[in-house]
Design an enzyme around this catalytic site. Structure first.
Site, PDB file in Angstrom:
ATOM      1  N   GLN A   1       2.308  -5.828  -3.149  1.00 53.91           N
ATOM      2  CA  GLN A   1       2.584  -5.767  -1.900  1.00 53.91           C
ATOM      3  C   GLN A   1       3.850  -5.239  -1.582  1.00 53.91           C
ATOM      4  OE1 GLN A   1       1.553  -8.968  -3.310  1.00 53.91           O
ATOM      5  NE2 GLN A   1      -0.546  -8.369  -3.021  1.00 53.91           N
TER       6      GLN A   1
ATOM      7  N   LYS B   1       2.232   2.398  -5.159  1.00 46.55           N
ATOM      8  CA  LYS B   1       2.887   1.838  -6.317  1.00 46.55           C
ATOM      9  C   LYS B   1       2.271   2.085  -7.722  1.00 46.55           C
ATOM     10  CE  LYS B   1       3.371  -2.541  -4.531  1.00 46.55           C
ATOM     11  NZ  LYS B   1       2.890  -1.940  -3.039  1.00 46.55           N
TER      12      LYS B   1
ATOM     13  N   ASP C   1       0.684  -1.197  -0.099  1.00 46.01           N
ATOM     14  CA  ASP C   1      -0.036  -0.177  -0.029  1.00 46.01           C
ATOM     15  C   ASP C   1       0.778   1.345   0.047  1.00 46.01           C
ATOM     16  OD1 ASP C   1      -2.229  -1.530   0.334  1.00 46.01           O
ATOM     17  OD2 ASP C   1      -2.033  -1.807   2.315  1.00 46.01           O
TER      18      ASP C   1
ATOM     19  N   GLY D   1      -4.156  -4.005  -4.650  1.00 52.90           N
ATOM     20  CA  GLY D   1      -5.176  -3.048  -4.810  1.00 52.90           C
ATOM     21  C   GLY D   1      -4.548  -1.812  -5.003  1.00 52.90           C
ATOM     22  N   HIS D   2      -4.266  -1.556  -6.442  1.00 58.26           N
ATOM     23  CA  HIS D   2      -3.594  -0.492  -6.904  1.00 58.26           C
ATOM     24  C   HIS D   2      -4.621   0.875  -7.328  1.00 58.26           C
ATOM     25  CE1 HIS D   2      -0.013  -2.963  -7.866  1.00 58.26           C
ATOM     26  NE2 HIS D   2      -0.030  -2.953  -6.488  1.00 58.26           N
TER      27      HIS D   2
HETATM   28  P1  IMP Z   1      -2.788 -12.746   1.732  1.00 57.56           P
HETATM   29  O1  IMP Z   1      -1.635 -12.446   0.506  1.00 57.56           O
HETATM   30  O2  IMP Z   1      -4.208 -12.636   1.160  1.00 57.56           O
HETATM   31  O3  IMP Z   1      -2.324 -14.157   1.939  1.00 57.56           O
HETATM   32  O4  IMP Z   1      -2.442 -11.997   2.967  1.00 57.56           O
HETATM   33  C1  IMP Z   1      -1.235 -12.087   3.787  1.00 57.56           C
HETATM   34  C2  IMP Z   1      -0.851 -10.790   4.373  1.00 57.56           C
HETATM   35  O5  IMP Z   1      -0.549  -9.784   3.046  1.00 57.56           O
HETATM   36  C3  IMP Z   1      -1.931 -10.045   5.118  1.00 57.56           C
HETATM   37  O6  IMP Z   1      -1.307  -9.445   6.234  1.00 57.56           O
HETATM   38  C4  IMP Z   1      -2.558  -9.025   4.023  1.00 57.56           C
HETATM   39  O7  IMP Z   1      -3.236  -7.901   4.775  1.00 57.56           O
HETATM   40  C5  IMP Z   1      -1.160  -8.908   3.420  1.00 57.56           C
HETATM   41  N1  IMP Z   1      -1.726  -8.285   2.172  1.00 57.56           N
HETATM   42  C6  IMP Z   1      -1.660  -8.984   0.935  1.00 57.56           C
HETATM   43  N2  IMP Z   1      -1.915  -8.111  -0.141  1.00 57.56           N
HETATM   44  C7  IMP Z   1      -1.852  -6.937   0.415  1.00 57.56           C
HETATM   45  C8  IMP Z   1      -1.761  -5.533  -0.379  1.00 57.56           C
HETATM   46  O8  IMP Z   1      -1.918  -5.469  -1.485  1.00 57.56           O
HETATM   47  N3  IMP Z   1      -1.286  -4.353   0.340  1.00 57.56           N
HETATM   48  C9  IMP Z   1      -1.301  -4.615   1.949  1.00 57.56           C
HETATM   49  N4  IMP Z   1      -1.238  -5.786   2.646  1.00 57.56           N
HETATM   50  C10 IMP Z   1      -1.393  -6.787   1.698  1.00 57.56           C
END
Ligand code: IMP
Length: 432
Positions: A225, A16, A13, A40-41
């Protein structure tokens, strides 16, 4: 050669999407190399808001080729929904401006169910995943039972793999998690139907990338991420399941490391994190509330409130090491406007000892206390600055101090969500 990797250097977040969109002007191709629709971009262009999850942020620029690489995990339903949402906003996506690698692994409905069931079972110790099935899909890939985009076009292979997977996962869901199970026939029909819709996009991406690289046509690699969510180098196990670091751009696309020219790391002027896990500079006071409300810190994918805190230089230096960062992009500087003082965590304290580097065991982070350096804040708005010199002196000092402490140049500064609200000191595509 100008092939630039953009990654997040915190917990995701970082903003990017906006930076990718900005630099896409100088690239001919934009490539996603890991993650899935957990990302989520958000892009704001001329006041119009676009939220992308799977499709590379370059898609909103006409004439650019966008690519989903083999390192991504793709939920076909989420992908098709995103195409519809883009079409509603007037962005036309077809097989001529978007390619999906035939090697990309698919997210299946049982992955989502397993993701939710595991989190439920963990209870208070849960990771706080996005519930999109990301982790279980990567597990299947590494376990060599994953179903890839390519499989949708060979009915026999697809049916054989799916039958085996449904049997295996239904057994786990029913007997270990006491969760709902899935019908092979329904899933087969749904996925074969969606396969027809995916077929114009599927391609041999490795060769397309090779042709562009060989012809010196600039490529932008779009990370999702952030470094602290990397499955190896992040705060394991509170991480996502992919390689979010710059090296992931190579393995997730099939482009070798010698072809990369720059690694640009995006950081917020402060820090946020969604989900569970250690976060040494987290603030639960009024400053934390300021960052959350002024920074609109709610997830673009899940709508969850983000945890907020001061900039953590230990994290930034760790990111510099594991990514080989060549320059920083500092976003959301304007969110600090109006704060009397601003702080940067320069090291940690643990059991009376000073730690200047990230502890090898991320669990130790939980008991680390930040050591702060404090600087005067600024009351003026930075949102209208378009050159570094336009910034209030204290904001300039803050940025210079980030450079000094990280030993990295700040190449780009963002002072608001719009494409125009950007100060570019150095463009990584120029002079590469
Ligand atoms: P997963 O990717 O859904 O398996 O989540 C694993 C961890 O990564 C969790 O703490 C999510 O909140 C975090 N996470 C996954 N995608 C994002 C993102 O795009 N932004 C921020 N945190 C993310």
């Amino acid at each position: 050669m100008a092939n630039v990797i953009i990654i997040g250097a915190q917990w995701g977040d970082e903003g990017k999407g906006k930076i990718v969109d900005l630099l896409t002007e100088h690239a001919e191709m934009v490539v996603r190399f890991q993650g899935g629709h957990n990302a989520g971009h958000t892009l704001v262009i001329g006041g119009k808001k676009y939220v992308l999850h799977l499709v590379p942020s370059g898609i909103v620029r006409p004439g650019k080729l966008c690519v989903i690489g083999n390192g991504v995990v793709l939920d076909p339903q989420a992908f098709l929904d995103e195409l519809q949402a883009l079409a509603d906003l007037g962005v036309l996506v077809s097989g001529s401006n978007l390619k999906i690698s035939a090697l990309t692994n698919l997210i299946m409905p049982y992955h989502r169910e397993l993701d939710l069931a595991r989190e439920k079972r963990k209870g208070r110790g849960k990771i706080g995943t996005t519930g999109r099935g990301i982790g279980p899909a990567y597990e299947d890939k590494i376990a060599r039972r994953g179903i890839r985009v390519d499989d949708l076009f060979n009915r026999q292979v697809f049916e054989d793999k799916l039958r085996e997977n449904v049997a295996y996962h239904n057994f786990m869901l029913e007997n270990f998690y006491q969760s709902p199970t899935f019908s092979f026939e329904t899933m087969r029909d749904d996925y074969l139907r969606m396969g027809d819709a995916l077929s114009p996009f599927m391609d041999d991406v490795v060769n397309i990338l090779d042709e562009y690289a060989a012809a010196q046509r600039p490529i932008l690699f779009e990370g999702a991420q952030g470094t602290m969510l990397d499955v190896d180098h992040g705060t394991y196990p509170f991480v996502t399941s992919s390689s979010t670091v710059a090296g992931g751009a190579c393995t997730g696309t099939g482009v070798g490391p010698t072809r990369m020219s720059a690694v640009l790391a995006v950081v917020k002027a402060y820090t946020t994190r969604v989900g569970g896990g250690p976060f040494p500079t987290e603030l639960t006071d009024s400053v934390g509330e300021h960052l959350a409300s002024v920074g609109h810190e709610f997830g673009a994918t899940t709508g969850r409130a983000r945890r907020c805190g001061w900039f953590d230089m230990v994290v930034a230096r760790h990111a510099a090491r594991v990514n080989g960062i060549t320059g920083l992009v500092v976003t959301k500087l304007d969110v600090l406007d109006g704060l009397k003082t601003v702080k940067v965590c320069v090291a940690y304290h643990r059991n009376g000892r000073r730690l200047d580097t990230m502890p090898a065991n991320p669990a130790i982070l939980d008991v680390c206390e930040p050591i702060y350096e404090e600087m005067p804040g600024w009351s003026e708005s930075t949102a209208h600055a378009r050159r570094f010199e336009d910034l209030p002196q204290a904001a300039q000092n803050y940025v210079r101090q980030l450079e000094h402490l990280s030993r990295l140049p700040v190449d780009i500064l963002s002072v608001g969500p719009d494409r125009e609200q950007t100060i570019v000191m150095k463009n990584p595509f120029q002079g590469a």
